[in-house]
Scaffold this active site. Sequence first.
Site, PDB file in Angstrom:
ATOM      1  CB  SER A   9      -0.912   0.007   1.226  1.00  0.00           C
ATOM      2  OG  SER A   9      -1.604   1.236   1.262  1.00  0.00           O
ATOM      3  CG  HIS A  34      -3.978  -1.371  -1.993  1.00  0.00           C
ATOM      4  ND1 HIS A  34      -5.089  -2.074  -2.420  1.00  0.00           N
ATOM      5  CD2 HIS A  34      -4.399  -0.599  -0.958  1.00  0.00           C
ATOM      6  CE1 HIS A  34      -6.136  -1.742  -1.671  1.00  0.00           C
ATOM      7  NE2 HIS A  34      -5.744  -0.839  -0.778  1.00  0.00           N
ATOM      8  CG  ASP A  36      -5.298   2.560   0.615  1.00  0.00           C
ATOM      9  OD1 ASP A  36      -6.233   1.778   0.397  1.00  0.00           O
ATOM     10  OD2 ASP A  36      -4.213   2.202   1.125  1.00  0.00           O
ATOM     11  CG  MET A  38      -8.456   7.449   2.182  1.00  0.00           C
ATOM     12  SD  MET A  38      -7.609   7.472   3.771  1.00  0.00           S
ATOM     13  CE  MET A  38      -6.749   5.893   3.703  1.00  0.00           C
ATOM     14  CG  HIS A  67      -9.342   0.497  -1.156  1.00  0.00           C
ATOM     15  ND1 HIS A  67      -8.838   0.196   0.095  1.00  0.00           N
ATOM     16  CD2 HIS A  67     -10.694   0.512  -1.013  1.00  0.00           C
ATOM     17  CE1 HIS A  67      -9.839   0.023   0.943  1.00  0.00           C
ATOM     18  NE2 HIS A  67     -10.969   0.219   0.310  1.00  0.00           N
ATOM     19  CG  MET A  69     -11.428   3.468   1.448  1.00  0.00           C
ATOM     20  SD  MET A  69      -9.990   3.355   2.517  1.00  0.00           S
ATOM     21  CE  MET A  69      -8.705   3.490   1.282  1.00  0.00           C
ATOM     22  CG  MET A 137     -12.078  -2.505   4.253  1.00  0.00           C
ATOM     23  SD  MET A 137     -10.460  -2.163   3.539  1.00  0.00           S
ATOM     24  CE  MET A 137      -9.611  -1.349   4.896  1.00  0.00           C
ATOM     25  N   GLY A 142      -9.343   4.167   6.534  1.00  0.00           N
ATOM     26  CA  GLY A 142      -9.014   5.574   6.778  1.00  0.00           C
ATOM     27  C   GLY A 142      -7.557   5.812   7.128  1.00  0.00           C
ATOM     28  CG  PHE A 143      -6.230   6.859   9.887  1.00  0.00           C
ATOM     29  CD1 PHE A 143      -5.519   8.051   9.747  1.00  0.00           C
ATOM     30  CD2 PHE A 143      -7.588   6.925  10.162  1.00  0.00           C
ATOM     31  CE1 PHE A 143      -6.161   9.275   9.888  1.00  0.00           C
ATOM     32  CE2 PHE A 143      -8.239   8.142  10.304  1.00  0.00           C
ATOM     33  CZ  PHE A 143      -7.510   9.321  10.170  1.00  0.00           C
ATOM     34  CG  ASP A 175      -6.449  -2.618   2.643  1.00  0.00           C
ATOM     35  OD1 ASP A 175      -5.378  -2.380   3.238  1.00  0.00           O
ATOM     36  OD2 ASP A 175      -7.048  -1.786   1.940  1.00  0.00           O
TER      37      ASP A 175
HETATM   38  C1  DX5 Z   1      -6.667   1.635   5.214  1.00  0.00           C
HETATM   39  C2  DX5 Z   1      -6.140   1.364   3.834  1.00  0.00           C
HETATM   40  C3  DX5 Z   1      -5.042   0.377   3.794  1.00  0.00           C
HETATM   41  C4  DX5 Z   1      -3.797   0.799   4.529  1.00  0.00           C
HETATM   42  C5  DX5 Z   1      -3.148  -0.438   5.076  1.00  0.00           C
HETATM   43  O1  DX5 Z   1      -7.773   2.467   5.124  1.00  0.00           O
HETATM   44  O2  DX5 Z   1      -7.178   0.863   3.007  1.00  0.00           O
HETATM   45  O3  DX5 Z   1      -4.704  -0.009   2.475  1.00  0.00           O
HETATM   46  O4  DX5 Z   1      -2.881   1.489   3.720  1.00  0.00           O
HETATM   47  O5  DX5 Z   1      -2.089  -0.047   5.892  1.00  0.00           O
HETATM   48  P1  DX5 Z   1      -1.428  -1.044   6.926  1.00  0.00           P
HETATM   49  O6  DX5 Z   1      -0.922  -2.220   6.165  1.00  0.00           O
HETATM   50  O7  DX5 Z   1      -0.364  -0.206   7.547  1.00  0.00           O
HETATM   51  O8  DX5 Z   1      -2.511  -1.462   7.916  1.00  0.00           O
HETATM   52 ZN    ZN Z   2      -6.719  -0.067   0.925  1.00  0.00          ZN
END
Ligand code: DX5
Ligand code: ZN
Length: 218
Positions: A9, A34, A36, A38, A67, A69, A137, A142-143, A175
């Site tokens: 990611s 990947h 993300d 947001m 992805h 979000m 998930m 979000g983080f 994820d």
């Molecule tokens: C969370 C994201 C993930 C995130 C995963 O909202 O969708 O893809 O980057 O990060 P780690 O692997 O650090 O949990």
């Molecule tokens: Zn993700």
Amino acid sequence: MHPTLVAPSILACDFGRLHDEILRAETAGADWLHLDVMDGHFVDNISFGPAFIDATAAVAKVPIDTHLMISRPDHYLPRFISNSHNITVHVEAECDVRATLSAIRQAGRTCGLSLRPGTPFSAVTPFLADIDLLLVMTVEPGFGGQAFQSEMLDKIREAAHLRTQNEWQYRIQVDGGINAATAAQCVQAGSDTLVAGTSVFRAPDIAAAIRAIREARI
Ligand code: DX5
Ligand code: ZN
């Protein structure tokens, strides 16, 4: 049925060195990247948008796994389509999810569907026959850097069971909080596509980290 893939990611990499970080992940064996997205509305964070995906795609040699979000993936889809190989939207999005998945496929991309930890598995079952990837998930989206929620393993088992029973083909992606230990649990439950941010980009040896996740077994 599907070979196990690792998708680092990009959220966890050093954005100031994006080009180098992409090369570092690919050289270390990343299968996909990947990304993300947001919007500050669907989740309580804002990450990056289409321009960042385009900058990544300009450098990347492996497939881009986007992805979304965001609350309105249907509206923003055209801005992500050209540089994404797979696009995943959330079942909780404020749009016609079936039509959005169909639009992704019609554009020649693979489509993924995701659900938050608090969303029951039954929310995605009506779509399972028509998706290329189910993203379970394993943290609240979000983080990065959150702890894996092992209660989500039941959703992976259910997805794997239904896939076998109905001879469906979707990948089962996880994820959130994925490292070699949690990947092993997910693979045993039926997952074949492992997203990992922190445990890959913050590892002392990124190649070893990716290998350990890909080969993780209980
Ligand atoms: C969370 C994201 C993930 C995130 C995963 O909202 O969708 O893809 O980057 O990060 P780690 O692997 O650090 O949990
Ligand atoms: Zn993700």
